[in-house]
Design an enzyme around this catalytic site. Structure first.
Site, PDB file in Angstrom:
ATOM      1  N   ASP A 147       0.834  -1.200   0.000  1.00  0.00           N
ATOM      2  CA  ASP A 147       0.000   0.000   0.000  1.00  0.00           C
ATOM      3  C   ASP A 147       0.867   1.247   0.000  1.00  0.00           C
ATOM      4  OD1 ASP A 147       1.042  -0.282   2.489  1.00  0.00           O
ATOM      5  OD2 ASP A 147      -0.755   0.368   3.538  1.00  0.00           O
ATOM      6  N   LYS A 148       0.273   2.378  -0.354  1.00  0.00           N
ATOM      7  CA  LYS A 148       1.004   3.635  -0.368  1.00  0.00           C
ATOM      8  C   LYS A 148       0.880   4.372   0.950  1.00  0.00           C
ATOM      9  CE  LYS A 148      -0.665   5.949  -3.674  1.00  0.00           C
ATOM     10  NZ  LYS A 148      -1.097   6.732  -4.811  1.00  0.00           N
ATOM     11  N   THR A 149      -0.052   3.979   1.798  1.00  0.00           N
ATOM     12  CA  THR A 149      -0.321   4.751   3.005  1.00  0.00           C
ATOM     13  C   THR A 149       0.658   4.475   4.127  1.00  0.00           C
ATOM     14  OG1 THR A 149      -1.818   3.076   3.868  1.00  0.00           O
ATOM     15  CG2 THR A 149      -2.774   4.785   2.458  1.00  0.00           C
TER      16      THR A 149
END
Length: 186
Positions: A147-149
């Site tokens: 994920d990018k978060t």
């Protein structure tokens, strides 16, 4: 609007489906091989039972001292003969194969525990294999999603190396090429 909150959409009803057993590719292959060997064992036992009855008739005709009278009926005697051959030939089923693979898995998990390159410095934590077939399961990874978060990765993503269609990309490792079909997935 549904007035009944205890229907098919509740969490408990959605989670009570089929149980999926996770098995490695080697376990599935060994299970198929054992089934195949067992089916051939049954066929061999049937053939031997039929051949036995043919030879018993011939033997009793030549040797007068052997009683021609059966103590059981022909189907019952055939049933016992079949199970006798099945028990005699049961050593064909290689149960030791499962034991040997478990020892191999155990050895691989010990090597994972000893691997100093798998040490995680920020948490002062070495690698721990909590499952004996871990190395076989890790070898089957086909895709990695992230994920990018930062929820999963703490926003620290380091690309080391990957292999796509037999070509190795990245890292300080030499460019190793694998033959097509033997590609490794990171």
């Amino acid at each position: 609007m549904d007035a009944n909150p205890a229907g098919l959409d509740t969490k408990i009803m959605r989670n009570c489906g089929k149980i999926h057993l996770k098995r490695t590719k080697i376990d599935r292959l060994m299970n198929r091989l054992v089934v195949l060997i067992f089916m051939s064992l049954v066929l061999i036992s049937v053939a031997l039972t039929l051949g036995f009855w043919d030879k018993v008739k011939e033997f009793k005709a030549k040797h007068h001292y052997v009683s021609e009278k059966l103590t059981y009926s022909v189907p019952t005697e055939s049933f016992f003969t079949f199970w006798g051959f099945l028990i005699l030939l049961s050593v064909m089923v290689p149960m030791a194969m499962f034991i040997i693979t478990e020892f191999i898995y155990l050895g691989n998990s010990i090597f994972i525990n000893w691997d100093r390159q798998m040490y995680y410095q920020p948490q002062n934590m070495p690698a721990r294999a909590r499952n004996t077939s871990l190395s076989d399961q890790l070898g089957q990874v086909a895709y990695i999603f992230s994920d990018k978060t930062g929820t999963l990765t703490r926003n620290i993503m380091t690309f080391k190396k990957c292999c796509i269609n037999g070509v190795v990309y990245g890292g300080t490792f030499p460019d190793l090429s694998f033959p097509h079909g033997a590609a490794q997935h990171a």
